[in-house]
Design a protein around this motif. Structure first.
Motif, PDB file in Angstrom:
ATOM      1  N   PRO A   1      -7.780   9.712   2.258  1.00 48.07           N
ATOM      2  CA  PRO A   1      -7.975   9.189   2.826  1.00 48.07           C
ATOM      3  C   PRO A   1      -8.610   7.489   3.332  1.00 48.07           C
ATOM      4  O   PRO A   1      -9.854   7.766   3.060  1.00 48.07           O
ATOM      5  CB  PRO A   1      -7.264   9.562   3.994  1.00 48.07           C
ATOM      6  CG  PRO A   1      -7.399  11.323   3.885  1.00 48.07           C
ATOM      7  CD  PRO A   1      -8.870  10.503   3.470  1.00 48.07           C
ATOM      8  N   ARG A   2      -7.611   6.565   2.746  1.00 52.95           N
ATOM      9  CA  ARG A   2      -8.492   4.816   3.403  1.00 52.95           C
ATOM     10  C   ARG A   2      -7.606   4.291   4.391  1.00 52.95           C
ATOM     11  O   ARG A   2      -6.724   3.896   4.050  1.00 52.95           O
ATOM     12  CB  ARG A   2      -7.809   4.403   1.742  1.00 52.95           C
ATOM     13  CG  ARG A   2      -9.149   2.865   1.603  1.00 52.95           C
ATOM     14  CD  ARG A   2      -8.694   2.345   0.677  1.00 52.95           C
ATOM     15  NE  ARG A   2      -9.102   2.818  -0.848  1.00 52.95           N
ATOM     16  CZ  ARG A   2     -11.140   2.125  -0.612  1.00 52.95           C
ATOM     17  NH1 ARG A   2     -10.982   1.184  -0.011  1.00 52.95           N
ATOM     18  NH2 ARG A   2     -11.791   3.250  -2.260  1.00 52.95           N
ATOM     19  N   LEU A   3      -8.453   3.608   4.964  1.00 47.68           N
ATOM     20  CA  LEU A   3      -7.506   2.454   6.151  1.00 47.68           C
ATOM     21  C   LEU A   3      -7.328   1.615   4.888  1.00 47.68           C
ATOM     22  O   LEU A   3      -8.094   0.596   4.737  1.00 47.68           O
ATOM     23  CB  LEU A   3      -8.633   2.581   7.317  1.00 47.68           C
ATOM     24  CG  LEU A   3      -8.659   3.667   7.813  1.00 47.68           C
ATOM     25  CD1 LEU A   3      -9.516   3.288   9.247  1.00 47.68           C
ATOM     26  CD2 LEU A   3      -7.490   4.351   8.283  1.00 47.68           C
ATOM     27  N   TRP A   4      -6.426   1.023   5.922  1.00 46.63           N
ATOM     28  CA  TRP A   4      -6.319  -0.525   4.820  1.00 46.63           C
ATOM     29  C   TRP A   4      -6.214  -1.430   6.801  1.00 46.63           C
ATOM     30  O   TRP A   4      -4.619  -1.186   6.423  1.00 46.63           O
ATOM     31  CB  TRP A   4      -4.556  -1.009   4.282  1.00 46.63           C
ATOM     32  CG  TRP A   4      -5.355  -0.149   2.129  1.00 46.63           C
ATOM     33  CD1 TRP A   4      -5.427   1.287   2.054  1.00 46.63           C
ATOM     34  CD2 TRP A   4      -5.935  -0.627   1.269  1.00 46.63           C
ATOM     35  NE1 TRP A   4      -5.868   1.557   1.163  1.00 46.63           N
ATOM     36  CE2 TRP A   4      -6.421   0.078   0.333  1.00 46.63           C
ATOM     37  CE3 TRP A   4      -5.911  -1.948   1.601  1.00 46.63           C
ATOM     38  CZ2 TRP A   4      -6.795  -0.390  -1.121  1.00 46.63           C
ATOM     39  CZ3 TRP A   4      -6.079  -2.883  -0.205  1.00 46.63           C
ATOM     40  CH2 TRP A   4      -6.238  -1.460  -1.177  1.00 46.63           C
TER      41      TRP A   4
ATOM     42  N   SER B   1      -4.209   9.989  -0.942  1.00 48.36           N
ATOM     43  CA  SER B   1      -4.278  10.005  -2.002  1.00 48.36           C
ATOM     44  C   SER B   1      -4.117  11.179  -2.700  1.00 48.36           C
ATOM     45  O   SER B   1      -6.028  12.326  -1.818  1.00 48.36           O
ATOM     46  CB  SER B   1      -5.314   8.722  -2.963  1.00 48.36           C
ATOM     47  OG  SER B   1      -4.593   7.735  -2.727  1.00 48.36           O
ATOM     48  N   ASP B   2      -3.948  11.648  -3.127  1.00 56.09           N
ATOM     49  CA  ASP B   2      -3.981  13.409  -4.737  1.00 56.09           C
ATOM     50  C   ASP B   2      -5.734  13.420  -4.502  1.00 56.09           C
ATOM     51  O   ASP B   2      -6.207  14.140  -4.677  1.00 56.09           O
ATOM     52  CB  ASP B   2      -3.380  13.485  -5.257  1.00 56.09           C
ATOM     53  CG  ASP B   2      -2.058  13.426  -4.916  1.00 56.09           C
ATOM     54  OD1 ASP B   2      -2.097  14.131  -3.306  1.00 56.09           O
ATOM     55  OD2 ASP B   2      -0.339  14.040  -6.086  1.00 56.09           O
TER      56      ASP B   2
ATOM     57  N   ILE C   1       1.032  -1.421  -0.285  1.00 52.30           N
ATOM     58  CA  ILE C   1       0.136   0.099   0.209  1.00 52.30           C
ATOM     59  C   ILE C   1       1.000   1.278   0.017  1.00 52.30           C
ATOM     60  O   ILE C   1       2.304   1.467   1.038  1.00 52.30           O
ATOM     61  CB  ILE C   1      -0.877   0.099   1.179  1.00 52.30           C
ATOM     62  CG1 ILE C   1      -1.695  -1.174   1.345  1.00 52.30           C
ATOM     63  CG2 ILE C   1      -1.613   1.159   1.227  1.00 52.30           C
ATOM     64  CD1 ILE C   1      -2.329  -1.950  -0.346  1.00 52.30           C
ATOM     65  N   LEU C   2       0.802   2.310  -1.245  1.00 51.60           N
ATOM     66  CA  LEU C   2       1.828   3.196  -1.263  1.00 51.60           C
ATOM     67  C   LEU C   2       0.880   4.288  -1.011  1.00 51.60           C
ATOM     68  O   LEU C   2       0.045   4.272  -2.068  1.00 51.60           O
ATOM     69  CB  LEU C   2       2.191   3.150  -2.349  1.00 51.60           C
ATOM     70  CG  LEU C   2       3.883   2.071  -2.230  1.00 51.60           C
ATOM     71  CD1 LEU C   2       3.896   1.837  -4.262  1.00 51.60           C
ATOM     72  CD2 LEU C   2       4.592   2.234  -1.818  1.00 51.60           C
ATOM     73  N   ASP C   3       1.041   5.773  -0.705  1.00 49.88           N
ATOM     74  CA  ASP C   3       0.640   7.004  -1.420  1.00 49.88           C
ATOM     75  C   ASP C   3       0.848   7.307  -2.641  1.00 49.88           C
ATOM     76  O   ASP C   3       1.437   6.338  -3.737  1.00 49.88           O
ATOM     77  CB  ASP C   3       1.329   8.105  -0.326  1.00 49.88           C
ATOM     78  CG  ASP C   3       0.736   8.020   1.502  1.00 49.88           C
ATOM     79  OD1 ASP C   3      -0.154   6.619   1.502  1.00 49.88           O
ATOM     80  OD2 ASP C   3       0.986   8.719   2.040  1.00 49.88           O
TER      81      ASP C   3
END
Length: 206
Positions: A146-149, A141-142, A83-85
């Motif tokens: 935001p997302r939780l993983w 992400s642009d 998981i990457l920004d």
């Protein structure tokens, strides 16, 4: 056999070391921290995720996609999406975001994502064996919120893992562990009592 000597270490726990895949920067490889001893966590996780694949699991929107195993110089490696920004950096743990840059994750977004993560796990009866703010990362992400993983601690460690194959048992276990996790977030200051109560009402009608 895959060599990891020059691969970038992106995480380490009591039982495992996690590398960025030297052949694919968008994937990671989990290997035993002590190769001579192996990793019971890897063995348990492999059985669980192989079962998910056999069950037809296709939606990897809150848990990194599983890509099987690979032989490495450090023992059996399990391959997952990394998981990457959007800037290419490894997404940070929820605890780190809370302590270092809390302004980047609003309470409203956190509550919404905690609800989304629970509904995802409950619908697919994915059992978290170790839910805490170190096993969840926040992806920035642009072009989206935001997302939780949930990147680690997914399996059923029970000696007789009936819940792995019985949906209603799995969902009951998911609910119990998720409630406990939310209470830990309140204790750690990431979630207010009022936000916890709102999640309880939303998720379980209480």
């Amino acid at each position: 056999m895959l060599e990891l000597e020059n691969a970038r270490v992106i995480g380490m726990g009591n039982d495992r070391r996690v590398y960025q895949d030297p052949n694919d920067p968008h994937r990671c490889i989990k290997v035993p921290r002590y190769p001579d001893k192996g990793s019971r966590q890897n063995e348990r996780e492999q059985r669980y995720f192989e079962g998910l694949v056999r069950r037809g699991m296709r939606d990897w929107s809150y848990v990194p996609a599983y890509h099987g195993s690979v032989a490495t110089a450090e023992g059996l490696g399990l391959v997952f999406d990394l998981i990457l920004d959007s800037d290419g950096s490894t997404s940070r743990r929820l605890r780190e975001v809370h302590l270092e840059t809390p302004e980047r994750l609003s309470a409203e977004v956190l509550v919404s994502e905690l609800a989304n993560l629970y509904r995802y796990l409950e619908k697919r009866w994915l059992i978290p064996s170790d839910l805490n703010d170190r096993n969840i990362v926040v992806q920035f992400s642009d072009d989206q919120p935001p997302r939780l993983w949930l990147i680690d601690g997914i399996s059923n460690p029970d000696f007789i893992p009936l819940a792995t194959s019985v949906a209603w048992l799995a969902r009951r276990k998911v609910a119990r562990r998720y409630r406990h996790f939310l209470k830990k977030l309140v204790k750690g200051g990431q979630l207010s009592p009022e936000e916890y109560q709102a999640l309880e009402a939303s998720l379980w009608g209480e």
